[in-house]
Each structure stands twice: as structure tokens, then as C-alpha cells.
Design a protein around this motif. Structure first.
Motif: not given
Length: 233
Positions: A173-180, A182-189, A216-218, A223-230
Motif C-alpha cells: 500500500t505504501r513505500m517508505a523513502l529516505d531523504e535521498d 531511496q526505498v527503505i521500507g514498505y507497508e502491506f495488507v 524495513g525502516r518504515f 529515517g523515513a521522510v516520505k511515503y508514496i502510493d506505488p
């Protein structure tokens, strides 16, 4: 039986020692397989259709030459799922030889059947060294508690990067991105868990929230600074 004139005119040369088949490992024993009923084991493998647009993972539990259990998992083709429904009904009760000459409709399932036949008759089975083999039901155990196939669906472009769509754990449902970025984690159902919760009486929203997980680091503190709907971003 008919012989050519050349063969009829040949003299007889006696055959020496009788060289039987080399023994193969089957369910903790060494077996000289001479007939279909001599074949036992649990095995799985992958087949593909002629245009290579889809694939099938086929798992078979064979006892004394008879298919006692079949797990048919398909990906990439809508028609393949309906063929899988037929194959799961047709295969149990057939011999491994009948399997090769059965109308399983889908090319990928037929190819998987061929590949499994080669594995099993040469003793390359998952249960080759397991005494008495695996119980009937091992295929369901492969699926895990949710009784769902393990599917990974990822999409990526050079311009926009990667999108996680489906993991073994479930629908992303969501991917967690760091300040660069880059993917560092994800959310799922977990769709299997969510469906089970609804069947037990939970309303859809409650079931959905109870089935959410992270990997991951969600979290922001990780360190997650942004979340996106893939699927949308």
C-alpha cells in the motif's frame, strides 16, 4: 513380432549379466524403478507456455505412481487460472504417465507436468531422502497459513524508479523513502488475513486495519521522510 531378413539371418549372441536400472532415491529408500507404480515422491517445478506469456508452478505428491495431491499455481495469464482449476481436479488419481497425456488445456501446466515427470523418474524429488516421504497435505503447507501463493510483483522504469506492488506478505500500500528518495521500507495488507477477519464478523475497515503490516525502516524515527502510493505516485 516381425524381423527383417538381415536380423533373421544373424546368429544368437548370449546376453551377459542382466543390467537393471540404477537405483534412485525415493522417500528414504533406494528403488530400482521398473514400472510406474515404483515411483513415489513430492516434487515441484515450473512450466511456461509457448509464447512465454505466463508460467505455472506445479507441485505433486506421488505415492506408488499415483498423484495423490496437486498444487497448481499460475501467473501472468488470465486463462491460465481457469486451466489450473481444471488441472487441480483432473490430476489427482492419475498416474504420472497419464499426467503426460492428459488434456490440461494450458501449455504452461503441460510443460510443468513434463518437467516434473523428468525430475521424479530420475529421483530428483524434494522427499528423496525423507523416510515415507511427505504427508498428503504438504502442498497446502507450502502456501502457509493464509493459503495464498507467494507472489512478488514489482515494476520499475529508468526515469521514475521502482514500485513495490505485491510482496509475499501481501498487497503493498505504501513505500517508505529516505531523504535521498531511496526505498527503505514498505507497508502491506495481508489480503488472506483481512478476508478471514471479515468472514469472522469484522467490518471491512476494522479487518483492513488489523491486517496492515510493515517491513524495513518504515517509521519516521527509522529515517523515513516520505511515503508514496506505488500505484498512484
Amino acid at each position: 513380432m516381425n524381423y527383417s531378413r538381415e536380423v533373421e539371418n544373424m546368429c544368437v549372441v548370449a546376453k551377459g549379466p542382466k543390467h537393471g536400472p540404477a537405483p534412485i532415491p525415493e522417500e528414504g529408500k533406494w528403488i530400482e524403478a521398473k514400472e510406474i507404480k515404483d515411483i513415489s515422491g513430492y516434487t515441484h517445478g515450473v512450466g511456461w507456455c509457448a509464447p512465454q506469456q505466463g508460467a505455472c508452478k506445479l507441485s505433486l505428491n506421488i505415492k506408488n505412481g499415483i498423484i495423490e495431491e496437486a498444487l497448481v499455481e499460475t501467473v501472468g495469464c488470465s486463462g491460465m487460472t481457469h486451466s489450473a482449476a481444471m488441472a487441480a481436479e483432473i490430476l489427482p488419481g492419475n498416474t504420472v504417465l497419464e499426467m503426460l497425456n492428459t488434456d490440461l488445456v494450458c501449455d504452461a501446466i503441460n510443460t510443468a507436468a513434463r518437467e516434473l515427470f523428468l525430475q521424479i523418474v530420475y529421483g530428483r524429488s524434494q522427499s528423496a531422502f525423507s523416510e515415507d516421504g511427505l504427508v498428503i497435505g504438504a502442498g497446502m503447507e507450502d502456501l502457509g497459513k493464509g493459503a495464498r501463493s507467494m507472489v512478488g510483483t514489482m515494476y520499475g522504469t529508468r526515469e521514475k524508479g521502482v514500485r513495490y506492488l505485491e510482496m509475499t506478505e501481501g498487497y503493498c500500500t505504501r513505500m517508505a523513502l529516505d531523504e535521498d528518495n531511496q526505498v527503505i521500507g514498505y507497508e502491506f495488507v495481508s489480503l488472506g488475513k483481512m478476508t478471514d477477519f471479515i468472514k469472522k464478523g469484522d467490518d471491512p475497515t476494522t479487518a483492513y486495519n488489523k491486517s496492515i503490516g510493515h517491513y524495513g525502516r518504515f517509521n519516521p524515527e527509522d529515517g523515513a521522510v516520505k511515503y508514496i502510493d506505488p500505484r498512484k505516485e
